[in-house]
Design a protein around this motif. Structure first.
Motif: not given
Ligand code: NAP
Length: 313
Positions: A14-17, A59-63, A272-274, A285-290
């Motif tokens: 989601l962060t990558a998106a 809730e966090l992932t929905q946001l 992320g985790d993968v 995870a969010v840092g790596s997605g960005a």
């Protein structure tokens, strides 16, 4: 032709998106079978900055999803069944469609590791669960066992005490792996009983779970605990089956990347985790997605012969 396809809807995907959307790449995000990934199954995320009182994982992932959609991400509820990374553009097949894409971000995360004991598979969904937030409510005033000694096991055991009358935490050693602050909270909780040095040998039941047979690993003694449900949190395995033989994986099956999230195939990034990494948290995870999204943008620009301005990170 897609500019960037993102596989996985956890915090990394989601962060990558969000980042790819803001770069006007109109990302296509394929969710996988569980929206929000592992984080969405976490009852409470207490260590993600910006939420001093904690926030529910769902809730966090929905946001995050709302934020990604705001910047033009197309969220496709589907599962990837085949990925061909041997040709460019890459070809991604889902149950519903086939996509060609210039770049790919893999954020497929991890799945719960199974114990592999008799009864575990038989009673899945009938007392054996891997998600306290999904199923905890069904155990109001009942007795449950949680297996494992890491953050997930201990945090979810504490969460389950909201419903259950008693929660056994069965751990194979005599020391927990979970963070100290979480351990302390578990030790102080009257409803939690630690069962040390023990492993589950069998899940017992008729229509649903009625107990677990446990074995003390120090003296070999076996005994039975009467429980109505068992929640397993004994670690995770990476969701990389689709990429075996196409991408470099480490010895445990995680995707190997460099510090800019590049995999062994140019144009394919993992986040992320993968991804092989030292710390598996929402924050990492969010840092790596960005980073993966910015690198995908750069890859596409270079592919098309455009000058890509060097950014000051
Ligand atoms: P984990 O940290 O790998 O812990 C797995 C636990 O299961 C360990 O206690 C391990 O025992 C035990 N175990 C492994 N295989 C077993 C088996 N076959 N039989 C019995 N027990 C077994 O996994 P996790 O708790 O799922 O966490 C995964 C990652 O997510 C970690 O990096 C964790 O920090 C992170 N996470 C963080 C949070 C948070 O910070 N809020 C919440 C959840 C998860 P040993 O201790 O003896 O190895």
């Amino acid at each position: 032709m897609e500019e960037v396809v993102i596989i996985g809807s956890g915090p990394a995907g989601l962060t990558a998106a969000i980042y790819a959307g803001r770069s006007q790449l109109s990302p296509l995000l394929i969710t996988g079978n569980a929206l929000g990934g592992q984080a969405a199954t976490t009852s409470e995320v207490e260590n993600y900055p910006g939420f001093p009182d904690g926030i529910g994982g769902m809730e966090l992932t929905q946001l995050m999803q709302q934020q990604a959609e705001r910047f033009g991400t197309r969220v496709q509820m589907d599962e990837v069944v085949e990925a061909n990374l041997r040709q460019h553009p890459f070809v991604i097949k889902t149950y519903g469609a086939t996509y060609e894409t210039k770049s790919l971000i893999i954020a497929t995360g991890v799945s719960p590791r199974l114990l592999g004991v008799p009864g575990e598979d038989l009673f899945k969904g009938r007392g054996v669960s891997f998600c306290a937030t999904c199923d905890g409510f069904f155990y109001k005033d009942k007795v449950v066992a949680v297996v494992g000694g890491g953050d997930a096991a201990v945090e979810e055991a504490i969460y389950l005490t909201r419903f259950a009358s008693k929660v056994y935490v069965i751990h194979r050693r005599n020391r927990l792996r979970a963070q100290k602050v979480v351990q302390q909270r578990a030790f102080e909780n009257d409803k939690i009983e630690l069962v040390w040095d023990s492993v589950v040998a069998e899940v017992l039941g008729q229509q649903t779970v009625t107990g677990v047979r446990i074995k003390n690993v120090k003296n070999g003694e076996e005994s039975t605990l009467a429980v109505d449900g068992m929640f397993t949190y004994v670690g995770t395995v990476p969701n990389t089956r689709l990429f075996e033989g196409q991408l470099e994986l480490d010895e445990r099956g995680y995707i190997t990347t460099d510090h800019r999230m590049h995999t062994s195939v140019p144009g394919v990034f993992a986040a992320g985790d993968v991804q092989e990494r030292a710390l598996r948290q929402v924050a990492t995870a969010v840092g790596s997605g960005a980073i993966a999204a910015m690198e995908a943008e750069k890859f596409i620009a270079e592919l098309e012969g455009q000058a890509y301005p060097d950014r000051q990170w």
